[in-house]
Design an enzyme around this catalytic site. Structure first.
Site, PDB file in Angstrom:
ATOM      1  N   LYS A 189       0.859  -1.190   0.000  1.00 54.14           N
ATOM      2  CA  LYS A 189       0.000   0.000   0.000  1.00 54.14           C
ATOM      3  C   LYS A 189       0.892   1.237   0.000  1.00 54.14           C
ATOM      4  O   LYS A 189       1.885   1.285   0.730  1.00 54.14           O
ATOM      5  CB  LYS A 189      -0.918  -0.043   1.228  1.00 54.14           C
TER       6      LYS A 189
ATOM      7  N   ARG B 180     -25.544  -2.446   7.243  1.00 58.22           N
ATOM      8  CA  ARG B 180     -25.227  -3.864   7.055  1.00 58.22           C
ATOM      9  C   ARG B 180     -25.777  -4.736   8.174  1.00 58.22           C
ATOM     10  O   ARG B 180     -25.972  -5.928   7.998  1.00 58.22           O
ATOM     11  CB  ARG B 180     -23.703  -4.052   7.067  1.00 58.22           C
TER      12      ARG B 180
ATOM     13  N   GLU C 283     -19.488  -5.842  10.272  1.00 57.19           N
ATOM     14  CA  GLU C 283     -20.462  -5.058  11.040  1.00 57.19           C
ATOM     15  C   GLU C 283     -21.492  -5.949  11.713  1.00 57.19           C
ATOM     16  O   GLU C 283     -21.883  -5.719  12.864  1.00 57.19           O
ATOM     17  CB  GLU C 283     -21.157  -4.035  10.116  1.00 57.19           C
TER      18      GLU C 283
END
Ligand SMILES: Cc1ncc(C[n+]2csc(CCOP(=O)(O)OP(=O)(O)O)c2C)c(N)n1
Ligand SMILES: CC(=O)[C@@H](O)[C@H](O)COP(=O)(O)O
Ligand SMILES: [Mg+2]
Length: 592
Positions: free
Chosen positions: A248, A364, A336
């Protein structure tokens, strides 16, 4: 630069005309271009820098847009956007009326699926692949590109489980950089970490066990390696899985070194990578820090307090509690639903769980809130972060539905503190309450109060407050948006014509206060930073108009349309709840 390539790539077909040996140079230019634009226009940086080579290899090898690429989350798709006809408008990324920060089918035929929330790519690409089969098209490729944190989410597992028993022409490219926004967590992460480039994990390959043709791990910064791996997998029957390892922030040293900070760093110096800090450091705190630091204060006094976040320890500021009480503050990854039911489970055992979830991501876990928490009346505290318009992430991320979707659930108490002190007191009061669940909603960003860390006071549920007295019009406001109403009132020639009431508690509503409003005013404006349909304004309106005397009720909030991206103030104006728009409304009504 005579040999420059990027400016010649208007669509991926242009890219496919290049000799493969030219692609590393294109990668260099693409990376520089992303850095150049994001350094001033802001946005997600590290993820897109990490997939520059992968983006080029995908469009080089596959016949896009005929073959379908589905980017998971989509925050890493800047390279894809630039290669697919949006190079010259990339400077408008995430700005009002500019291009979206995420793939969006209305924007381009190369964006095959709308994204922003994670872990949808496998299901979506599988759906497309099965649809192609039904249409008799077995050659079309459907490629989900998903990160290591996103693949650990339940929804991605559901997709993998289904895909493994199909013969769909589905490809999954796992972009494994061992980090989400914060470092990846969980047993799958441990498994993937053991798989360095060229190494096979010691355990059985779980992807192969799910019937995928597996290849990798390979170096995701080698375009040749990716193209070769695609070519080897191409003729295999059924679902294919390529595991690529990337870094990243690749190519910008500071972004490689501090991957969390450079996920979305704000403005930075494009040469050194140094972040451009706000000169005036004496700013009011972010609501997130008020939450995170208050939770530490409370947890010091109460050993039963637990903090839970699904993958947003930095964003939510639960990181503070993780530093002080690592064993009592948990990041459960992009999960979640699990976060909510885990909180419920701990609550059954006498723990006081503060579950911090962005409003948009709590969508969610709607069933878990109803079935696992509210129905059992468990004392979980939902700290609903990013409630309201979030700004440049746009429609996928605005937290504008929670009031409407939570208000109808029995047993919930729902609080909307209007400033940092109120938030702190709401958190304190929630920590002392054990009769059922409480939701506390607060927005992204900073409030107005500098001095907020005061001694705790009780936040009474169902108690509204008159904060400015007035004679002609009542403004009943919910949450921090009250600041706009106060400012608009201040700018009136005669402010004392407007009364401002801070509702504070969405559920229960303060019926006594509403009775008072009913008696005193015939014109009432309600303001909330959430959808009007199903919102608290509608409830107030029907209460006020339940008698013989009809009131003029003006419900302000988010209209029945998805709100695009832009600065929060610009979006407030679009919705008619900015200071200026409120001022104009007050003036018009006072003229009548
Ligand atoms: C359902 C949902 N929860 C949380 C987020 C916030 N979020 C956006 S990107 C991200 C991390 C993604 O990590 P990974 O899949 O590894 O991709 P990377 O950023 O490393 O490329 C998270 C948690 C989200 N977009 N959707
Ligand atoms: C892509 C994504 O979902 C996150 O990176 C999100 O943009 C974070 O939002 P905040 O910046 O509000 O934490
Ligand atoms: Mg990752």
């Amino acid at each position: 630069m005579n040999d420059a390539i990027l400016h010649t790539i208007n669509i991926p077909a242009d890219l496919r005309k290049l000799k493969q040996e030219k692609l590393p140079q294109l990668a260099k230019e693409l990376r520089e271009y992303i850095i150049d634009i994001v350094s001033t226009k802001e946005g997600h940086l590290g993820a897109s820098l990490g997939v520059v080579e992968l983006s080029i290899a995908l469009h080089y090898f596959f016949d896009t847009p005929k073959d379908l690429l589905v980017w998971d989350v989509g925050h890493q798709a800047y390279g894809h956007k630039i290669l697919t006809g949006r190079r010259d408008v990339f400077g408008s990324n995430r700005q009002l009326n500019g291009i979206s920060g995420f793939p969006k089918p209305e924007e381009s035929i190369y964006d095959t699926f709308g994204v922003g929330h994670s872990s949808t790519s496998i299901s979506a690409a599988l759906g497309m692949a099965l649809a192609s089969q039904l249409k008799g098209d077995y050659r079309k490729n459907h490629i989900a590109i998903i990160g290591d944190a996103s693949i650990a989410s339940g929804m991605a597992f559901e997709g993998l489980n289904h895909a493994g028993v199909t013969k769909a022409n589905l490809w999954i490219v796992l972009n494994d950089n061992a980090i989400g926004i914060d470092p990846s967590v969980g047993a799958l992460k441990d498994y993937l970490t053991k798989a360095g480039i060229g190494k096979k994990p010691r355990q059985a390959n779980i992807i192969e066990a799910l019937n995928f043709n597996y290849s990798g791990p390979i170096d995701g910064h080698s375009i040749d390696a990716i193209i070769n791996a695609f070519a080897e997998l191409k003729d295999k029957d059924g679902p294919k899985f390529l595991h690529v390892i990337t870094k990243k922030g690749k190519g910008l040293q500071k972004a490689e070194e501090d991957q969390v900070r450079y996920h979305a760093p704000g403005k930075f110096d494009k040469t050194t990578g140094a972040i451009i800090e706000t000169p005036n450091k004496n700013l009011p705190p972010k609501f997130q820090d008020v939450f995170g630091l208050t939770l530490v204060d409370l947890a010091k006094e109460n050993k039963k307090i637990i903090g839970i976040t699904p993958a947003m320890p930095t964003g939510s500021s639960l990181k503070y509690m993780m530093q002080v009480f690592p064993e009592r503050a948990l990041d459960v990854g992009i999960a979640e639903q699990h976060a909510v039911t885990l909180s419920a489970g701990m609550a059954t055992q006498g723990f006081k769980v503060f579950c911090a979830i962005y409003s948009t991501f709590l969508q969610r876990a709607y069933d878990q809130v109803i079935h696992d928490v509210a129905l059992q009346n468990l004392p979980v505290v939902f700290c609903i972060d990013r409630a309201g318009l979030v700004g440049q992430d746009g429609a996928t991320h605005h937290g504008v539905f929670d009031i409407a979707y939570l208000r109808s659930i029995p047993n919930l108490i729902i609080l909307a503190p209007s400033n940092a002190i109120e938030l702190r007191n709401a958190l304190y009061t929630a920590s002392t309450y054990s009769n059922g669940p409480i939701c506390i909603r607060y927005p992204r960003g900073r409030g107005k109060l500098l001095n907020w860390r005061k001694s705790f006071e009780v936040f009474s549920f169902g108690e509204a407050k008159v904060i400015k007295k007035g004679t002609k019009i009542a403004v009943v406001s919910v949450g921090t948006i009250v600041e706009n109403a106060l400012e608009a009132r201040k700018q009136l020639e005669n402010p004392s014509l407007i009364e401002i009431i801070d509702m504070r508690s969405i559920k229960p509503l303060d019926k006594e206060m509403l009775d008072y409003v009913k008696q005193k005013f015939s014109t009432v404006i309600t303001i909330e930073e959430g959808v009007i349909a199903g919102g608290v304004g509608e409830a107030i309106g029907s209460f006020l108009n339940s008698g013989p005397h009809l009131h003029q009720i003006i419900n302000l909030g988010v209209p029945d349309a998805f709100v695009q991206h832009g600065k929060v103030e610009e979006l407030h104006a679009l919705c008619g709840i900015s200071t200026q728009k409120l001022l104009e409304l007050f003036q018009d009504l006072l003229k009548e």
